[in-house]
Design a protein around this motif. Sequence first.
Motif, mmCIF file in Angstrom:
data_model
loop_
_atom_site.group_PDB
_atom_site.id
_atom_site.type_symbol
_atom_site.label_atom_id
_atom_site.label_comp_id
_atom_site.label_asym_id
_atom_site.label_seq_id
_atom_site.Cartn_x
_atom_site.Cartn_y
_atom_site.Cartn_z
ATOM 1 N N LYS A 1 0.811 -1.219 0.000
ATOM 2 C CA LYS A 1 0.000 0.000 0.000
ATOM 3 C C LYS A 1 0.844 1.268 0.000
ATOM 4 C CE LYS A 1 -4.244 -1.768 2.057
ATOM 5 N NZ LYS A 1 -5.219 -1.636 3.160
ATOM 6 N N HIS A 2 2.046 1.208 0.620
ATOM 7 C CA HIS A 2 2.871 2.406 0.732
ATOM 8 C C HIS A 2 4.037 2.392 -0.246
ATOM 9 C CE1 HIS A 2 0.628 2.408 4.519
ATOM 10 N NE2 HIS A 2 0.822 3.731 4.542
ATOM 11 N N ASP A 3 3.967 1.541 -1.269
ATOM 12 C CA ASP A 3 5.016 1.549 -2.290
ATOM 13 C C ASP A 3 4.949 2.851 -3.090
ATOM 14 O OD1 ASP A 3 5.699 -0.862 -1.395
ATOM 15 O OD2 ASP A 3 4.982 -2.025 -3.125
ATOM 16 N N ILE A 4 6.121 3.210 -3.646
ATOM 17 C CA ILE A 4 6.184 4.432 -4.461
ATOM 18 C C ILE A 4 5.447 4.191 -5.776
ATOM 19 C CG2 ILE A 4 7.741 6.040 -5.615
ATOM 20 C CD1 ILE A 4 9.827 5.383 -3.515
ATOM 21 N N VAL A 5 4.630 5.118 -6.141
ATOM 22 C CA VAL A 5 3.887 4.994 -7.400
ATOM 23 C C VAL A 5 4.843 5.210 -8.554
ATOM 24 C CG1 VAL A 5 1.980 5.914 -8.757
ATOM 25 C CG2 VAL A 5 1.791 5.808 -6.274
ATOM 26 N N PRO A 6 4.933 4.299 -9.524
ATOM 27 C CA PRO A 6 5.890 4.470 -10.632
ATOM 28 C C PRO A 6 5.540 5.683 -11.482
ATOM 29 C CG PRO A 6 4.395 2.661 -11.076
ATOM 30 C CD PRO A 6 4.132 3.075 -9.655
ATOM 31 N N GLU A 7 6.594 6.332 -11.989
ATOM 32 C CA GLU A 7 6.424 7.476 -12.883
ATOM 33 C C GLU A 7 6.570 6.990 -14.319
ATOM 34 O OE1 GLU A 7 8.853 10.764 -11.907
ATOM 35 O OE2 GLU A 7 8.580 10.550 -9.740
ATOM 36 N N ILE A 8 5.573 7.284 -15.115
ATOM 37 C CA ILE A 8 5.536 6.821 -16.507
ATOM 38 C C ILE A 8 5.831 7.994 -17.416
ATOM 39 C CG2 ILE A 8 4.171 5.660 -18.270
ATOM 40 C CD1 ILE A 8 4.763 3.958 -15.823
ATOM 41 N N TRP A 9 6.745 7.802 -18.357
ATOM 42 C CA TRP A 9 7.095 8.831 -19.344
ATOM 43 C C TRP A 9 7.148 8.187 -20.728
ATOM 44 C CZ3 TRP A 9 11.709 9.878 -22.280
ATOM 45 C CH2 TRP A 9 11.706 11.133 -22.917
ATOM 46 N N GLU A 10 6.250 8.665 -21.627
ATOM 47 C CA GLU A 10 6.146 8.132 -22.982
ATOM 48 C C GLU A 10 5.919 6.623 -22.961
ATOM 49 O OE1 GLU A 10 9.391 9.261 -25.401
ATOM 50 O OE2 GLU A 10 8.854 11.405 -25.419
ATOM 51 N N GLY A 11 5.078 6.167 -22.048
ATOM 52 C CA GLY A 11 4.709 4.759 -22.004
ATOM 53 C C GLY A 11 5.723 3.851 -21.340
ATOM 54 N N HIS A 12 6.794 4.389 -20.754
ATOM 55 C CA HIS A 12 7.836 3.573 -20.121
ATOM 56 C C HIS A 12 7.979 3.977 -18.668
ATOM 57 C CE1 HIS A 12 9.023 2.114 -24.088
ATOM 58 N NE2 HIS A 12 9.047 3.363 -24.501
ATOM 59 N N ASN A 13 8.233 3.002 -17.850
ATOM 60 C CA ASN A 13 8.480 3.243 -16.439
ATOM 61 C C ASN A 13 9.906 3.754 -16.269
ATOM 62 O OD1 ASN A 13 8.569 3.316 -13.700
ATOM 63 N ND2 ASN A 13 7.945 1.198 -13.375
ATOM 64 N N ILE A 14 10.022 4.932 -15.623
ATOM 65 C CA ILE A 14 11.345 5.528 -15.486
ATOM 66 C C ILE A 14 12.259 4.654 -14.624
ATOM 67 C CG2 ILE A 14 12.553 7.549 -14.541
ATOM 68 C CD1 ILE A 14 10.205 9.234 -15.338
ATOM 69 N N LEU A 15 11.707 3.943 -13.650
ATOM 70 C CA LEU A 15 12.537 3.118 -12.769
ATOM 71 C C LEU A 15 13.204 1.960 -13.513
ATOM 72 C CD1 LEU A 15 10.315 2.974 -9.566
ATOM 73 C CD2 LEU A 15 12.356 4.346 -9.960
ATOM 74 N N ASP A 16 12.632 1.572 -14.682
ATOM 75 C CA ASP A 16 13.264 0.496 -15.446
ATOM 76 C C ASP A 16 14.603 0.925 -16.027
ATOM 77 O OD1 ASP A 16 11.091 -1.014 -14.832
ATOM 78 O OD2 ASP A 16 10.051 -0.686 -16.733
ATOM 79 N N TYR A 17 14.831 2.231 -16.153
ATOM 80 C CA TYR A 17 16.071 2.732 -16.772
ATOM 81 C C TYR A 17 17.030 3.307 -15.742
ATOM 82 C CZ TYR A 17 13.267 2.288 -20.988
ATOM 83 O OH TYR A 17 12.495 1.801 -21.998
ATOM 84 N N VAL A 18 16.770 3.088 -14.486
ATOM 85 C CA VAL A 18 17.655 3.577 -13.424
ATOM 86 C C VAL A 18 18.587 2.436 -13.001
ATOM 87 C CG1 VAL A 18 17.756 4.490 -11.090
ATOM 88 C CG2 VAL A 18 15.985 5.288 -12.662
#
Length: 627
Positions: A426-443
């Motif tokens: 419930k308290h997980d960080i909400v993913p940020e989506i940019w141009e259809g991609h999750n920014i956390l996938d590229y970190v």
Amino acid sequence: MASSYNFKKITVVPTAKDFIDIMLSRTQRKTPTEVHRHYAISRIRSFYCRKIKFTQQNMHDRLTEIIGEFPKLDDVHPFYADLMNILYDRDHYKLALGQINTARSLIDNVSRDYVRLMKYGDSLYRCKQLKRAGLGRMCTIIKNQTQSLLYLEQVRQHLSRLPTIDPNGRTLLICGFPNVGKSSFINKITRADVEVQPYAFTTKSLFVGHTDYRYLRWQVVDTPGILDHTLEDRNTIEMQAITALAHLRAVVLYFMDISELCNNSIEDQIELFENIKPLFTNKPLVIVANKIDVVRLDELPPEKRALLDRFEKEGIPVVPISAVTDEGVAELKNKSCDILLAHRVDTKLKGNKVDDIINRLRVAMPTNFDGKDRPVCIPDAAIHKKLLKQQHAVKPPRTERDLEMELGDDYVLDLHKMYDLPAEEKHDIVPEIWEGHNILDYVDPEIVQKLEALEKEEAFLEASGYYDDALSSEDEEKTEIRETARKIRAKKSILMQENRKRKHSTKPVMPRTAKTMKLSDLQSELAEKGVEFPADDTDASYRRSRSRTPANRQRVESTVRSSSTKPRDQSGVRDPKMQAKVKKIGRKSQQERNVNARKGEGDRVILNQKPKHLFAGKRKMGKTQRR
């Protein structure tokens, strides 16, 4: 009945002058406008007969519309009939409509007579004079109705401002002396905005507001104040209230000012009640004791309280209210509505229609035919479930407001706990989506360690003197090239500045061919830019060009120019025939435009005030020459 007469949709009644202008303008636009004396006499007669008939028909239709749209006093509800009689005078109203009807008949007779006379017209002039006489008589008839048309227009404007009252609807009718609080009460229970002032006769006409009770729509009618004198002495304002009391099927709320701030004692108000009591026949009645915020009923003297108690002995309820503090306002509204509903039901039950309906109905009542007792049967499972529910009653969930009141300043609003997710997510960080991609996938999770390693490597290289040595030593050739490039850039900058000054100069500009430049200056300038100039060949060519005499050079140049270039009118032309055609086209294209007495291309003035294409009328079937 009221719904069948919408007074707000009555068409505007024009004045006599406007009426005539409209009719004659329509005749001019909708009928042919061109006739000649060489036409056959039958054609000329039909031309002018058509204008007379067309004008008569337009006037007839417009007058019929005026007569038909105004309500007929014999057909409307008696409430509206009497109200119009009070406001506009029944005789004057009927006389005006009767005069309009008479004018319509006269116009029909004039048209019929002049159409008959038209067959005696033996020339264009006489037919035209008959047409003028016929239209003139019609216009004279309309001019004679100037006062009637003005009166009907004033009546129309006043009718459109009258409130829409349904005489058969559920109605609360407010009446009483002036300045006893009638308008304040209607403003409290409806959205009406009736003016309230501390002087008498603030309300000079009927006002209507609407309210809801038991999911039904109720109309509340506020009437002007009534004074205690004979019917003949009452003015137009008071007669509106008398008309409403006489014709509306409503519950009557008779307002009394028990504080006597309205300059009328309780005895005078009761005397007025007895005077207009015949108007309350067959209507439910409620006595409203207003302004109890000033004087309470218990605070009244015994003799005045006895006068009010007499109403309760007669079965007329007395309701104390205060329109200022809203005390008793809602109770008065609810009680009045209940009384009217009960009265309407009793009235319907006493009518003949109820007997016809009851005769068609048969109500079957079950009887105990075998003497056995049959109690209500409830399944045991249902009884057990009900007991369990009472034993294990679930307490209502605690709301965020309860938590805030309990914790006080330590309360923090947490909306994540309401998410429909597992507790650990419930308290997980909400993913940020940019141009259809999750920014956390590229970190890169090891980005910090890699940055520290890179910084250590850079520090080691600087300490070892890796960046101290020059990358390469330039040779003499590269140095010379750099110097030459610097001079070219400097010269280019100077030329640009001189060019800017030359453009801003106000002196006449010399053509490029008129400028002279010495050979030595050219050689020195090119040498500075690194261009080699062969001195021997340049001198030889220069000497050859200078060895000729000016006369010979001019003759040679003219011969070369004449043999190499053609005149502009012969360039691209293959033969003399084509050349003549080109010259003809050129003359026509350069011919000046004939403006035809106009100032220019933008001049749109029509010098002829009656152009045929705007006044010739509609084109009917047939050819152009047969119109």
